[in-house]
Design an enzyme around this catalytic site. Sequence first.
Site, PDB file in Angstrom:
ATOM      1  N   HIS A  28       1.663  -1.052   0.214  1.00 21.88           N
ATOM      2  CA  HIS A  28       0.009   0.341   0.057  1.00 21.88           C
ATOM      3  C   HIS A  28       0.606   1.057  -0.147  1.00 21.88           C
ATOM      4  O   HIS A  28       1.280   1.422   0.573  1.00 21.88           O
ATOM      5  CB  HIS A  28      -0.947  -0.154   1.307  1.00 21.88           C
ATOM      6  CG  HIS A  28      -2.047  -0.943   0.664  1.00 21.88           C
ATOM      7  ND1 HIS A  28      -3.671  -0.430   1.397  1.00 21.88           N
ATOM      8  CD2 HIS A  28      -2.189  -1.642   0.250  1.00 21.88           C
ATOM      9  CE1 HIS A  28      -4.075  -1.274   1.434  1.00 21.88           C
ATOM     10  NE2 HIS A  28      -3.529  -2.200   0.881  1.00 21.88           N
TER      11      HIS A  28
ATOM     12  N   TYR B 118       3.656   6.547   9.955  1.00 20.44           N
ATOM     13  CA  TYR B 118       3.175   5.883  10.278  1.00 20.44           C
ATOM     14  C   TYR B 118       3.734   4.559   8.712  1.00 20.44           C
ATOM     15  O   TYR B 118       3.543   3.014   9.320  1.00 20.44           O
ATOM     16  CB  TYR B 118       1.665   5.994   8.549  1.00 20.44           C
ATOM     17  CG  TYR B 118       0.392   4.737   8.565  1.00 20.44           C
ATOM     18  CD1 TYR B 118      -0.548   4.990   9.243  1.00 20.44           C
ATOM     19  CD2 TYR B 118       0.994   3.970   7.501  1.00 20.44           C
ATOM     20  CE1 TYR B 118      -1.174   3.813   8.979  1.00 20.44           C
ATOM     21  CE2 TYR B 118       0.014   3.041   7.310  1.00 20.44           C
ATOM     22  CZ  TYR B 118      -1.207   3.477   8.099  1.00 20.44           C
ATOM     23  OH  TYR B 118      -2.569   2.399   7.810  1.00 20.44           O
TER      24      TYR B 118
ATOM     25  N   TYR C 167      -9.296   5.920   7.297  1.00 20.11           N
ATOM     26  CA  TYR C 167      -9.543   6.190   8.185  1.00 20.11           C
ATOM     27  C   TYR C 167     -10.146   7.300   8.250  1.00 20.11           C
ATOM     28  O   TYR C 167     -10.467   8.420   7.983  1.00 20.11           O
ATOM     29  CB  TYR C 167      -8.046   7.064   9.143  1.00 20.11           C
ATOM     30  CG  TYR C 167      -7.228   5.643   8.955  1.00 20.11           C
ATOM     31  CD1 TYR C 167      -6.727   5.053   7.631  1.00 20.11           C
ATOM     32  CD2 TYR C 167      -7.104   4.999  10.695  1.00 20.11           C
ATOM     33  CE1 TYR C 167      -5.422   4.114   9.066  1.00 20.11           C
ATOM     34  CE2 TYR C 167      -6.136   4.490  11.224  1.00 20.11           C
ATOM     35  CZ  TYR C 167      -5.366   3.892   9.432  1.00 20.11           C
ATOM     36  OH  TYR C 167      -4.344   2.552   9.891  1.00 20.11           O
TER      37      TYR C 167
ATOM     38  N   LYS D  72       0.336   0.506  14.720  1.00 23.53           N
ATOM     39  CA  LYS D  72       2.271  -0.032  15.353  1.00 23.53           C
ATOM     40  C   LYS D  72       2.361  -0.913  16.236  1.00 23.53           C
ATOM     41  O   LYS D  72       3.874  -1.045  16.654  1.00 23.53           O
ATOM     42  CB  LYS D  72       2.518   1.148  15.997  1.00 23.53           C
ATOM     43  CG  LYS D  72       2.439   2.874  15.295  1.00 23.53           C
ATOM     44  CD  LYS D  72       3.679   2.530  14.676  1.00 23.53           C
ATOM     45  CE  LYS D  72       3.687   3.558  13.355  1.00 23.53           C
ATOM     46  NZ  LYS D  72       3.604   2.762  11.669  1.00 23.53           N
TER      47      LYS D  72
ATOM     48  N   PRO E 210      -5.169   0.612  18.665  1.00 21.20           N
ATOM     49  CA  PRO E 210      -4.681  -0.462  16.622  1.00 21.20           C
ATOM     50  C   PRO E 210      -4.355   1.812  15.860  1.00 21.20           C
ATOM     51  O   PRO E 210      -3.648   0.859  15.018  1.00 21.20           O
ATOM     52  CB  PRO E 210      -5.854  -0.768  16.962  1.00 21.20           C
ATOM     53  CG  PRO E 210      -6.303  -0.405  17.817  1.00 21.20           C
ATOM     54  CD  PRO E 210      -5.883   0.388  18.887  1.00 21.20           C
TER      55      PRO E 210
HETATM   56  P1  RFL Z   1       0.674 -11.313  21.696  1.00 22.89           P
HETATM   57  O1  RFL Z   1      -0.414 -11.351  20.855  1.00 22.89           O
HETATM   58  O2  RFL Z   1      -0.361 -11.308  22.998  1.00 22.89           O
HETATM   59  O3  RFL Z   1       0.954 -12.667  22.231  1.00 22.89           O
HETATM   60  C1  RFL Z   1       1.328 -13.020  23.587  1.00 22.89           C
HETATM   61  C2  RFL Z   1       1.314 -14.373  23.782  1.00 22.89           C
HETATM   62  O4  RFL Z   1       1.514 -14.973  24.622  1.00 22.89           O
HETATM   63  C3  RFL Z   1       0.589 -15.827  25.654  1.00 22.89           C
HETATM   64  N1  RFL Z   1       0.407 -15.792  27.070  1.00 22.89           N
HETATM   65  C4  RFL Z   1       1.170 -16.616  27.970  1.00 22.89           C
HETATM   66  N2  RFL Z   1       1.910 -17.591  27.571  1.00 22.89           N
HETATM   67  C5  RFL Z   1       2.505 -18.326  28.734  1.00 22.89           C
HETATM   68  N3  RFL Z   1       2.551 -18.530  29.646  1.00 22.89           N
HETATM   69  C6  RFL Z   1       1.174 -17.567  30.066  1.00 22.89           C
HETATM   70  N4  RFL Z   1       1.450 -17.081  31.436  1.00 22.89           N
HETATM   71  C7  RFL Z   1       1.127 -16.582  29.454  1.00 22.89           C
HETATM   72  N5  RFL Z   1       0.087 -15.472  28.876  1.00 22.89           N
HETATM   73  C8  RFL Z   1      -0.251 -15.156  27.947  1.00 22.89           C
HETATM   74  C9  RFL Z   1      -0.525 -15.325  24.671  1.00 22.89           C
HETATM   75  O5  RFL Z   1      -1.323 -16.638  24.875  1.00 22.89           O
HETATM   76  C10 RFL Z   1      -0.203 -15.139  23.207  1.00 22.89           C
HETATM   77  O6  RFL Z   1      -0.151 -16.119  22.402  1.00 22.89           O
HETATM   78  O7  RFL Z   1       1.697 -10.148  21.793  1.00 22.89           O
HETATM   79  P2  RFL Z   1       3.383 -10.106  21.096  1.00 22.89           P
HETATM   80  O8  RFL Z   1       3.775 -11.003  20.428  1.00 22.89           O
HETATM   81  O9  RFL Z   1       3.627  -9.454  21.761  1.00 22.89           O
HETATM   82  O10 RFL Z   1       2.480  -9.216  19.834  1.00 22.89           O
HETATM   83  C11 RFL Z   1       1.660  -7.750  19.795  1.00 22.89           C
HETATM   84  C12 RFL Z   1       0.417  -8.031  18.556  1.00 22.89           C
HETATM   85  O11 RFL Z   1      -0.749  -9.275  18.977  1.00 22.89           O
HETATM   86  C13 RFL Z   1      -0.124  -6.749  19.068  1.00 22.89           C
HETATM   87  O12 RFL Z   1       0.867  -5.392  18.808  1.00 22.89           O
HETATM   88  C14 RFL Z   1      -1.245  -6.451  18.286  1.00 22.89           C
HETATM   89  O13 RFL Z   1      -2.088  -6.805  17.611  1.00 22.89           O
HETATM   90  C15 RFL Z   1      -1.086  -4.832  18.013  1.00 22.89           C
HETATM   91  N6  RFL Z   1      -2.734  -4.340  16.811  1.00 22.89           N
HETATM   92  C16 RFL Z   1      -2.008  -4.138  15.828  1.00 22.89           C
HETATM   93  N7  RFL Z   1      -0.912  -3.787  15.546  1.00 22.89           N
HETATM   94  C17 RFL Z   1      -0.032  -3.347  13.829  1.00 22.89           C
HETATM   95  O14 RFL Z   1       1.260  -3.286  14.125  1.00 22.89           O
HETATM   96  N8  RFL Z   1      -0.786  -3.420  13.480  1.00 22.89           N
HETATM   97  C18 RFL Z   1      -2.106  -3.018  13.539  1.00 22.89           C
HETATM   98  O15 RFL Z   1      -2.887  -3.179  11.958  1.00 22.89           O
HETATM   99  C19 RFL Z   1      -2.936  -3.828  14.336  1.00 22.89           C
HETATM  100  N9  RFL Z   1      -4.656  -3.688  14.838  1.00 22.89           N
HETATM  101  C20 RFL Z   1      -3.796  -4.122  17.161  1.00 22.89           C
HETATM  102  C21 RFL Z   1      -4.842  -4.046  15.678  1.00 22.89           C
HETATM  103  C22 RFL Z   1      -4.321  -4.798  17.845  1.00 22.89           C
HETATM  104  C23 RFL Z   1      -5.951  -5.625  17.987  1.00 22.89           C
HETATM  105  N10 RFL Z   1      -6.508  -4.999  19.236  1.00 22.89           N
HETATM  106  C24 RFL Z   1      -7.683  -6.723  19.065  1.00 22.89           C
HETATM  107  C25 RFL Z   1      -6.079  -5.608  20.479  1.00 22.89           C
HETATM  108  C26 RFL Z   1      -5.930  -4.347  15.595  1.00 22.89           C
HETATM  109  C27 RFL Z   1      -6.251  -4.642  17.015  1.00 22.89           C
HETATM  110  C28 RFL Z   1      -7.895  -5.023  16.855  1.00 22.89           C
HETATM  111  C1  PHB Z   2      -6.425  -4.034  10.200  1.00 24.31           C
HETATM  112  O1  PHB Z   2      -6.233  -4.764   9.417  1.00 24.31           O
HETATM  113  O2  PHB Z   2      -6.700  -4.446  11.530  1.00 24.31           O
HETATM  114  C2  PHB Z   2      -5.945  -2.399  11.187  1.00 24.31           C
HETATM  115  C3  PHB Z   2      -5.509  -1.493  10.105  1.00 24.31           C
HETATM  116  C4  PHB Z   2      -4.957  -0.459  10.096  1.00 24.31           C
HETATM  117  C5  PHB Z   2      -4.985  -0.031  11.475  1.00 24.31           C
HETATM  118  C6  PHB Z   2      -5.058  -1.221  12.600  1.00 24.31           C
HETATM  119  C7  PHB Z   2      -5.676  -1.918  12.368  1.00 24.31           C
HETATM  120  O3  PHB Z   2      -4.765   1.557  12.052  1.00 24.31           O
END
Ligand code: RFL
Ligand code: PHB
Length: 392
Positions: free
Chosen positions: A72, A385, A201, A297, A293
């Site tokens: 993108h 971004y 957005y 990042k 989110p």
């Molecule tokens: P995770 O993915 O939470 O993984 C942690 C893992 O640890 C396990 N765990 C344990 N294991 C052993 N013992 C314990 N006591 C434990 N407690 C927990 C969990 O089961 C899990 O498997 O953390 P990690 O690896 O640091 O990754 C971080 C990302 O997942 C997170 O930052 C992103 O998803 C955030 N995020 C986005 N980030 C982006 O860079 N671009 C995006 O577009 C974006 N969109 C988003 C997002 C997060 C969202 N939500 C739901 C918070 C959109 C959403 C809606």
């Molecule tokens: C997504 O595709 O889940 C997404 C994309 C951009 C964002 C957050 C989430 O800023």
Amino acid sequence: MRTQVAIIGAGPSGLLLGQLLHKAGIANIVIERQSGDYVLGRIRAGVLEQVTMDLLAQAGVAERALAEGLPHDGIELLFAGQRHRIDLHGLSGGKRVTVYGQTEVTRDLMEARAAAGLTTVYQAADVQLHDFDGSNPTVSYTQGGQRHALQCDFIAGCDGYHGISRQSVPAAALRTYEKVYPFGWLGVLADVPPVSHELIYANTERGFALCSMRSESRSRYYVQCSMDEQVENWSDEAFWNELRARLDPQAAERLITGPSLEKSIAPLRSFVAEPMRFGRLFLAGDAAHIVPPTGAKGLNLAASDVGYLWRGLAEYYGEKSSVGIDRYSDTCLRRVWKAERFSWWFTSLMHRFPDNGPFGQKIQEAELDYLVRSQAASTSLAENYVGLPVEW
Ligand code: RFL
Ligand code: PHB
């Protein structure tokens, strides 16, 4: 059992670290609380910075992201009924982002780990971290009704915001910073073609909306909602109606709807724990920091933490130098705080806040107008971004 690095958590941070360490000849075991299928069932991030793509390539797992990910070059901002394109590519000196789901990144990493024959302990209960302030850290856990102990040189706490690693650090050794936002995101994943080929957005009278995607045939949409809402009370139809009402007429007309594959409400939070290292325990990714989110990042910051940690550990084992691991926390935090600032700013700009008042509303409108009319302001958005530079 003994290994060099015990990794807590099989999310993207833990699995990416495991793969990079393996490539550097460093033994590691991943300990995860959930099952692999459960981890893959969580729908989260969708936008990868070039730094993240490069790390996936170094870990040998970028093939599918390169083939199937969507490059993108821009995003659109919708406000006052009109869309304005931010030329990420042109304004950032030729950088772009890749739209490729976190689920797929995780799947690719899991498959690579299995193919390399590396150990991942799934469904590990009551994980505990011991003696990480001394020279012989141990991780204990229960699996199949039996207690196990894993000795190691280092522990990588990659277990997310609710994990045990950060909680194991004495409270006095930790400084935390937090901001909770007064709303959440209601998200829907559906097998329908995206409404537009770039992300939209939207800041509207009814609240924020985001049109994202996972592929040409799978869309990811979000609408700002109150944290009092229950996801069960949102029918698919109600969601599509609310999203449509937040789009400009052209996008509203193009919106194709269908049954949701997943629907959930996520809270929005900014959080940082400092420092990110305690003796032989390192925190990485969501275990150390959370961003709302809006700036996409979270996953990218997790990847850059892992990039620093992997380099530091490779230096430690290869060159017998602890410079990299000693600098780990400070170096990560410099990038973390800039991403915190950007995510907070973009969230503040794009959402409707219950307490903003008419003055706050006018300021938001002025800033949006400035952002799309001033090249300096658009350039700053684009630079953040696509991802700020890393220091390696
Ligand atoms: P995770 O993915 O939470 O993984 C942690 C893992 O640890 C396990 N765990 C344990 N294991 C052993 N013992 C314990 N006591 C434990 N407690 C927990 C969990 O089961 C899990 O498997 O953390 P990690 O690896 O640091 O990754 C971080 C990302 O997942 C997170 O930052 C992103 O998803 C955030 N995020 C986005 N980030 C982006 O860079 N671009 C995006 O577009 C974006 N969109 C988003 C997002 C997060 C969202 N939500 C739901 C918070 C959109 C959403 C809606
Ligand atoms: C997504 O595709 O889940 C997404 C994309 C951009 C964002 C957050 C989430 O800023």
